[in-house]
Design an enzyme around this catalytic site. Structure first.
Site, short mmCIF file in Angstrom:
data_model
loop_
_atom_site.label_atom_id
_atom_site.label_comp_id
_atom_site.label_asym_id
_atom_site.label_seq_id
_atom_site.Cartn_x
_atom_site.Cartn_y
_atom_site.Cartn_z
N ARG A 143 10.30 -1.99 5.72
CA ARG A 143 11.10 -3.03 6.35
C ARG A 143 12.10 -3.55 5.34
O ARG A 143 13.13 -2.95 5.11
CB ARG A 143 10.17 -4.13 6.90
CG ARG A 143 10.88 -5.11 7.84
CD ARG A 143 9.95 -6.22 8.30
NE ARG A 143 9.50 -7.08 7.22
CZ ARG A 143 10.08 -8.21 6.84
NH1 ARG A 143 11.16 -8.63 7.48
NH2 ARG A 143 9.61 -8.93 5.84
N LYS A 144 11.75 -4.64 4.66
CA LYS A 144 12.72 -5.32 3.81
C LYS A 144 12.36 -5.18 2.33
O LYS A 144 13.23 -5.06 1.48
CB LYS A 144 12.76 -6.79 4.22
CG LYS A 144 13.93 -7.56 3.73
CD LYS A 144 14.00 -8.88 4.50
CE LYS A 144 15.16 -9.73 4.06
NZ LYS A 144 15.16 -11.02 4.79
N SER B 149 5.11 -10.03 6.63
CA SER B 149 5.15 -8.57 6.77
C SER B 149 4.21 -8.12 7.87
O SER B 149 4.56 -7.27 8.71
CB SER B 149 4.76 -7.93 5.44
OG SER B 149 4.87 -6.54 5.51
N HIS C 59 -8.74 0.04 2.72
CA HIS C 59 -8.58 -1.41 2.86
C HIS C 59 -9.95 -2.10 2.70
O HIS C 59 -10.06 -3.30 2.94
CB HIS C 59 -8.00 -1.77 4.24
CG HIS C 59 -6.52 -1.54 4.37
ND1 HIS C 59 -5.63 -1.78 3.34
CD2 HIS C 59 -5.77 -1.14 5.42
CE1 HIS C 59 -4.39 -1.51 3.76
NE2 HIS C 59 -4.45 -1.11 5.01
N THR D 287 0.83 -1.22 0.00
CA THR D 287 0.00 0.00 0.00
C THR D 287 0.86 1.27 0.00
O THR D 287 0.62 2.20 -0.78
CB THR D 287 -0.88 0.02 1.27
OG1 THR D 287 -1.37 -1.30 1.52
CG2 THR D 287 -2.01 1.02 1.15
N THR D 288 1.86 1.29 0.88
CA THR D 288 2.68 2.48 1.06
C THR D 288 3.46 2.80 -0.22
O THR D 288 3.57 3.96 -0.64
CB THR D 288 3.69 2.27 2.22
OG1 THR D 288 2.98 1.68 3.32
CG2 THR D 288 4.34 3.55 2.64
P1 A3P Z 1 7.98 -6.21 4.17
O1 A3P Z 1 7.50 -6.23 5.59
O2 A3P Z 1 7.91 -7.56 3.53
O3 A3P Z 1 9.29 -5.58 4.01
P2 A3P Z 1 1.90 -1.88 3.30
O4 A3P Z 1 2.46 -0.66 2.70
O5 A3P Z 1 0.71 -2.42 2.55
O6 A3P Z 1 1.68 -1.73 4.75
O7 A3P Z 1 3.00 -3.01 3.07
C1 A3P Z 1 4.24 -2.94 3.74
C2 A3P Z 1 5.22 -3.78 2.97
O8 A3P Z 1 5.64 -3.08 1.80
C3 A3P Z 1 6.47 -4.04 3.78
O9 A3P Z 1 6.94 -5.31 3.33
C4 A3P Z 1 7.36 -2.90 3.33
O10 A3P Z 1 8.72 -3.10 3.58
C5 A3P Z 1 7.04 -2.86 1.84
N1 A3P Z 1 7.38 -1.58 1.24
C6 A3P Z 1 7.16 -0.33 1.74
N2 A3P Z 1 7.64 0.62 0.93
C7 A3P Z 1 8.18 -0.03 -0.13
C8 A3P Z 1 8.87 0.40 -1.30
N3 A3P Z 1 9.09 1.68 -1.50
N4 A3P Z 1 9.30 -0.53 -2.15
C9 A3P Z 1 9.10 -1.84 -1.93
N5 A3P Z 1 8.47 -2.34 -0.83
C10 A3P Z 1 8.01 -1.43 0.07
#
Ligand code: A3P
Length: 330
Positions: free
Chosen positions: A296-297, A171, A140, A70-71
């Site tokens: 995170r990763k 995640s 969501h 999402t982010t």
């Molecule tokens: P991980 O925990 O596997 O690293 P959301 O935004 O829906 O909450 O999802 C968060 C997940 O997207 C996390 O995954 C986060 O690290 C990853 N994420 C956030 N920003 C990102 C980016 N710029 N590029 C790739 N993945 C990203």
């Protein structure tokens, strides 16, 4: 009108209190709303948007299950839609001196694109009303829970992002254990798809509803995958731009604007601009989450570090059964 707002809030609480519940007495308390399980307070936001959201032509809603990217989608869509006002390339250079830095260098992507239900839950809808068109928002909610004023509206567009469920769960486990007073064991999180306790469950319905809508109305619903964006970010940003009616010109492509957007929105960059924007907590509906916990990763296949091949196979089989016959596969 505080009295009217209080009466509406009271009415919505009554609606939610009458719904079937799961995990009562835990921070995850869930309610079954129109076929899906959501955290209780989010349902209040969904009821509010169903009753009160006023759509505008050009509105773009970014939809997802939690932890599916999402982010990242917020950052990419915002940087794309706002590129005339905030050019991504020069803005990066401008951080070294002169010019206003790009909003994504100062703000968390969630500040640039708010969750509609969180805005309404907080009684902050004037913020969306004041936003200039075209507006970018996120949700969501399932497709069927979104107001018909969005889903039946030829003037509104929806971009959905989905992710391999095993990585989504890993995640989520990291994320939920960093939010205030929300700890969950790994096994509770791992079983949450199966148990119908993952936010938005059943998750296969959440995915299929958007997927079917994207097949039926490709000009109104764009279906993206986290793994595809990882594989070919430029192509996916171009897709987003075209879909929202702001395709990149040949001159922009030649100038490397798409690559600049991808770079600006990379995990490393969003994470590294740690200053004020990644410090502290943000309140999302009623959960307090550290800003940096959204980054995170960002890997595909990180689940191998957490579960056995047998656990993975069992979940894959369970989900393959749910998707059988739909035409959708991961
Ligand atoms: P991980 O925990 O596997 O690293 P959301 O935004 O829906 O909450 O999802 C968060 C997940 O997207 C996390 O995954 C986060 O690290 C990853 N994420 C956030 N920003 C990102 C980016 N710029 N590029 C790739 N993945 C990203």
């Amino acid at each position: 009108q505080p009295a009217a707002a209080a009466a509406a809030a009271e009415e919505y609480r009554g609606i939610v209190a009458a719904l079937p519940s799961k995990l009562p007495g835990t921070p995850q308390r869930m309610r079954l709303y129109q076929g899906s399980w959501f955290r209780e307070d989010w349902v209040l936001g969904f009821v509010a948007i169903q009753r009160r959201f006023a759509p505008r032509d050009g509105d773009v809603v970014l939809a997802s299950l939690p932890k599916c990217g999402t982010t990242w989608l917020k950052a990419l869509a915002f940087a794309t839609a706002a590129r005339a006002a905030y050019p991504p390339g020069p803005a990066l250079a401008a951080t070294g001196g002169g010019g206003e830095p790009h909003p994504l260098l100062r703000l968390n992507p969630h500040d640039c694109v708010p969750f509609m239900e969180a805005v309404y839950f907080a009684g902050d809808e004037a913020r969306l009303a004041a936003a200039p068109s075209p507006r970018l928002m996120s949700t969501h909610a399932s497709f069927s829970v979104l107001p018909a004023s969005i889903t039946d509206n030829p003037g509104c567009k929806i971009v959905y992002i989905c992710r391999q469920p095993k990585d989504m769960l890993v995640s989520y486990w990291h994320f939920i254990n960093r939010s205030k007073s929300n700890a969950m064991s790994f096994s509770d999180v791992w079983d949450s798809i199966h148990e119908g306790t993952y936010f938005g469950s059943p998750i296969w319905e959440h995915i299929l509803e958007y997927w079917r809508a994207s097949q039926a109305m490709p000009d109104r619903v764009l279906f993206l995958r986290y793994e595809d964006i990882q594989r070919d970010p430029v192509k996916n940003v171009e897709k987003i731009a075209e879909f929202i009616g702001q395709p990149f010109s040949d001159a922009e492509k030649e100038a490397g604007i798409v690559e600049s957007i991808v770079d600006l929105c990379s995990l490393q960059r969003l994470k590294a601009n740690s200053g004020a924007k990644n410090a502290g907590f943000r309140r999302v509906v009623n959960v307090e989450v550290p800003n940096e916990s959204y980054f995170r990763k960002g890997a595909v296949g990180d689940w191998v570090n957490y579960v056995t091949p047998e656990m993975a196979e069992s979940l894959d089989k369970f989900l393959a059964d749910k998707f059988r016959g739909s035409g959708f596969t991961f």
